[in-house]
Design a protein around this motif. Sequence first.
Motif, mmCIF file in Angstrom:
data_model
loop_
_atom_site.group_PDB
_atom_site.id
_atom_site.type_symbol
_atom_site.label_atom_id
_atom_site.label_comp_id
_atom_site.label_asym_id
_atom_site.label_seq_id
_atom_site.Cartn_x
_atom_site.Cartn_y
_atom_site.Cartn_z
ATOM 1 N N ASP A 1 0.433 -1.146 -0.266
ATOM 2 C CA ASP A 1 -0.200 -0.043 0.487
ATOM 3 C C ASP A 1 0.972 0.364 0.294
ATOM 4 O O ASP A 1 1.963 0.925 1.191
ATOM 5 C CB ASP A 1 -0.498 0.544 0.681
ATOM 6 N N GLY A 2 1.330 1.606 -1.199
ATOM 7 C CA GLY A 2 1.468 3.065 -1.378
ATOM 8 C C GLY A 2 1.496 3.853 -3.042
ATOM 9 O O GLY A 2 0.418 3.932 -2.959
ATOM 10 N N SER A 3 3.270 4.532 -3.246
ATOM 11 C CA SER A 3 2.395 5.679 -3.787
ATOM 12 C C SER A 3 2.223 4.212 -5.342
ATOM 13 O O SER A 3 2.975 2.769 -5.585
ATOM 14 C CB SER A 3 3.790 6.678 -4.427
ATOM 15 N N PRO A 4 1.708 4.459 -6.525
ATOM 16 C CA PRO A 4 1.233 4.076 -7.612
ATOM 17 C C PRO A 4 3.338 3.051 -8.080
ATOM 18 O O PRO A 4 3.193 2.097 -8.461
ATOM 19 C CB PRO A 4 0.611 4.766 -8.936
ATOM 20 N N ASP A 5 3.874 4.536 -8.517
ATOM 21 C CA ASP A 5 5.126 3.700 -9.103
ATOM 22 C C ASP A 5 5.912 2.453 -7.832
ATOM 23 O O ASP A 5 6.660 1.479 -8.578
ATOM 24 C CB ASP A 5 6.087 4.434 -9.266
ATOM 25 N N GLU A 6 5.323 2.611 -6.573
ATOM 26 C CA GLU A 6 6.334 2.074 -5.867
ATOM 27 C C GLU A 6 5.724 0.204 -6.409
ATOM 28 O O GLU A 6 6.003 -0.774 -6.178
ATOM 29 C CB GLU A 6 6.721 1.927 -4.869
ATOM 30 N N VAL A 7 4.398 0.411 -5.905
ATOM 31 C CA VAL A 7 3.659 -0.719 -6.206
ATOM 32 C C VAL A 7 2.974 -1.374 -7.220
ATOM 33 O O VAL A 7 3.681 -2.915 -7.330
ATOM 34 C CB VAL A 7 1.810 -0.180 -5.397
ATOM 35 N N LYS B 1 17.482 8.753 -3.481
ATOM 36 C CA LYS B 1 17.448 10.759 -2.318
ATOM 37 C C LYS B 1 16.483 10.751 -3.414
ATOM 38 O O LYS B 1 16.053 11.985 -3.615
ATOM 39 C CB LYS B 1 18.617 10.327 -2.481
ATOM 40 N N ASN B 2 16.393 10.364 -4.368
ATOM 41 C CA ASN B 2 15.848 11.796 -5.764
ATOM 42 C C ASN B 2 14.680 11.474 -6.129
ATOM 43 O O ASN B 2 13.881 11.744 -6.460
ATOM 44 C CB ASN B 2 16.601 11.435 -6.931
ATOM 45 N N GLY B 3 14.112 10.683 -5.428
ATOM 46 C CA GLY B 3 12.251 10.462 -5.123
ATOM 47 C C GLY B 3 12.303 9.541 -5.989
ATOM 48 O O GLY B 3 11.044 9.342 -5.552
ATOM 49 N N GLY C 1 11.563 15.114 -24.639
ATOM 50 C CA GLY C 1 11.364 16.639 -24.265
ATOM 51 C C GLY C 1 12.283 17.245 -22.878
ATOM 52 O O GLY C 1 12.886 15.888 -21.957
ATOM 53 N N PRO C 2 11.938 18.435 -21.901
ATOM 54 C CA PRO C 2 12.305 19.025 -20.815
ATOM 55 C C PRO C 2 11.771 17.644 -19.923
ATOM 56 O O PRO C 2 10.583 17.764 -19.657
ATOM 57 C CB PRO C 2 12.448 20.102 -20.437
ATOM 58 N N GLY C 3 12.516 17.402 -18.664
ATOM 59 C CA GLY C 3 11.830 16.389 -17.656
ATOM 60 C C GLY C 3 12.822 15.931 -17.019
ATOM 61 O O GLY C 3 14.484 15.579 -17.336
ATOM 62 N N SER C 4 12.588 14.896 -16.200
ATOM 63 C CA SER C 4 13.428 13.599 -15.803
ATOM 64 C C SER C 4 12.761 12.375 -16.245
ATOM 65 O O SER C 4 11.491 11.665 -16.280
ATOM 66 C CB SER C 4 13.355 13.910 -13.626
ATOM 67 N N TYR C 5 14.079 11.326 -16.365
ATOM 68 C CA TYR C 5 13.487 10.599 -16.803
ATOM 69 C C TYR C 5 14.546 9.046 -16.070
ATOM 70 O O TYR C 5 15.506 9.430 -15.428
ATOM 71 C CB TYR C 5 14.211 10.351 -18.748
ATOM 72 N N LEU D 1 16.835 2.177 -12.382
ATOM 73 C CA LEU D 1 18.719 2.303 -11.965
ATOM 74 C C LEU D 1 19.372 3.428 -12.083
ATOM 75 O O LEU D 1 19.641 4.050 -11.734
ATOM 76 C CB LEU D 1 18.981 0.971 -12.869
ATOM 77 N N LEU D 2 18.733 3.729 -13.468
ATOM 78 C CA LEU D 2 19.901 5.271 -13.676
ATOM 79 C C LEU D 2 19.071 5.910 -14.540
ATOM 80 O O LEU D 2 17.642 6.100 -14.261
ATOM 81 C CB LEU D 2 20.984 4.501 -14.657
ATOM 82 N N VAL D 3 18.987 7.222 -13.093
ATOM 83 C CA VAL D 3 18.106 8.519 -13.378
ATOM 84 C C VAL D 3 18.567 9.552 -14.124
ATOM 85 O O VAL D 3 20.311 9.668 -14.334
ATOM 86 C CB VAL D 3 17.377 8.664 -11.895
#
Length: 421
Positions: free
Chosen positions: A226-232, A256-258, A355-359, A382-384
């Motif tokens: 029971d948690g955030s969608p990405d984690e579950v 640490k990067n979320g 596009g601009p953003g985090s991947y 594994l890599l962000v």
Amino acid sequence: MSGELHVHKVGKAYRKWGSEWSRVGSWLGLPCLPVEEHWVLQDVSFSILPGQAVGVIGQNGAGKSTLLKIITGTTQPTGGTVDRAGRIAAILELGMGFNPDLTGRENAFHSAGLMGYGEAEIHAAMDAIEAFAEIGEYFDQPMRMYSSGMQVRVAFSVATAFRPDLLIVDEALSVGDSYFQHKSFDRIRQFREEGISIMLVTHSMADVKSICDRAILLDKGSVVRDGSPDEVVDFYNALIAQKENAMLSIEQRREKNGWVLTRSGTREATVNSLRLVDAATGEPQSMVRTGQRVRLELEALAHADVPRLVLGYMIRDKQGNVVWGSNTWHTGDVVEDLRPGQRVRYALDFECVLGPGSYSVSPALVSSDTHMLDNYEWVDNLLVFDVMNADRHVFIGSTWLDAKFSVAKGDVDDMPVPHSS
């Protein structure tokens, strides 16, 4: 508060009794034991607060449908309690509560009445229900003439014609055409923006990630996450592979990067290193420009005999949507007959059109085109890396297109279409 739902230690058992006297005795609280007992839900607890959107996922047989029937009151729990506040609108099993001999209009009126709405309210909403369902003259035909998709259209239109405090949607929306699915999810998103609580039961992980604030994973009748969608969702994907191979381990932690890092596998081969570099200079990159040529470099290490090794990649945006993915099975670059201690180095060159953003990059070491056969190691996120637009025209979205406008101006209707050079 309106729209709240509290499920506390709910359990559901289906029992087989030796006689009717034993069954009646159990109802009266007498110490009568069943001949057989099968628990489909055990000790399920969670809450949905006002305005929250919660997804419930799990494989078939996990107990999702039984849980929804208990929440909506169509089935009583064997143990535990369900506390609801506010008006609930639910779309459960296909055709549930519909009379096949009544017309769509008559069933809509009957269903809305069961939801607690008065005759005047239902008459006032009927035109909107008919318009949203978009089934034409069939609305006044017996429902036995309906396809499954048409039944879903009527059911969803009735359930969402009024403003509920909690909207519960089961897998029914997976039936029917894509047009109505998009239309329905637009309404669900609108409800969410209006602060209506939502409980979404689905096999679509993309819907969970795009709509829900939380996700609950049911497995064998119990809540295992029971948690955030990405984690579950990532844990669920690893759990499916684990069921195919009992030796597979699962590790999960939030970095640490979320981003949530989920590692699973049997570890006959593992990722020794992964980095993103500039394709020309080889310099490591944590920030990439749109249009830059880059290279993913990965080293895999064999810890046992590996007859066949396949590397797969997924690149995902911050919302968890896959923007690209492929593997060496599809490209014909399978490595064979690895021995313990041998290494394999992979390089993937590409132009960053993001596009601009985090991947994030999720590598997988497997033996074929799927992780269900052999999952040596799969590591989500594994890599962000981040992407910035430094020298391209301003654009929106996750993909940059090498697109150019060409404009012609004139006063005649038969002007030629302009072409860019």
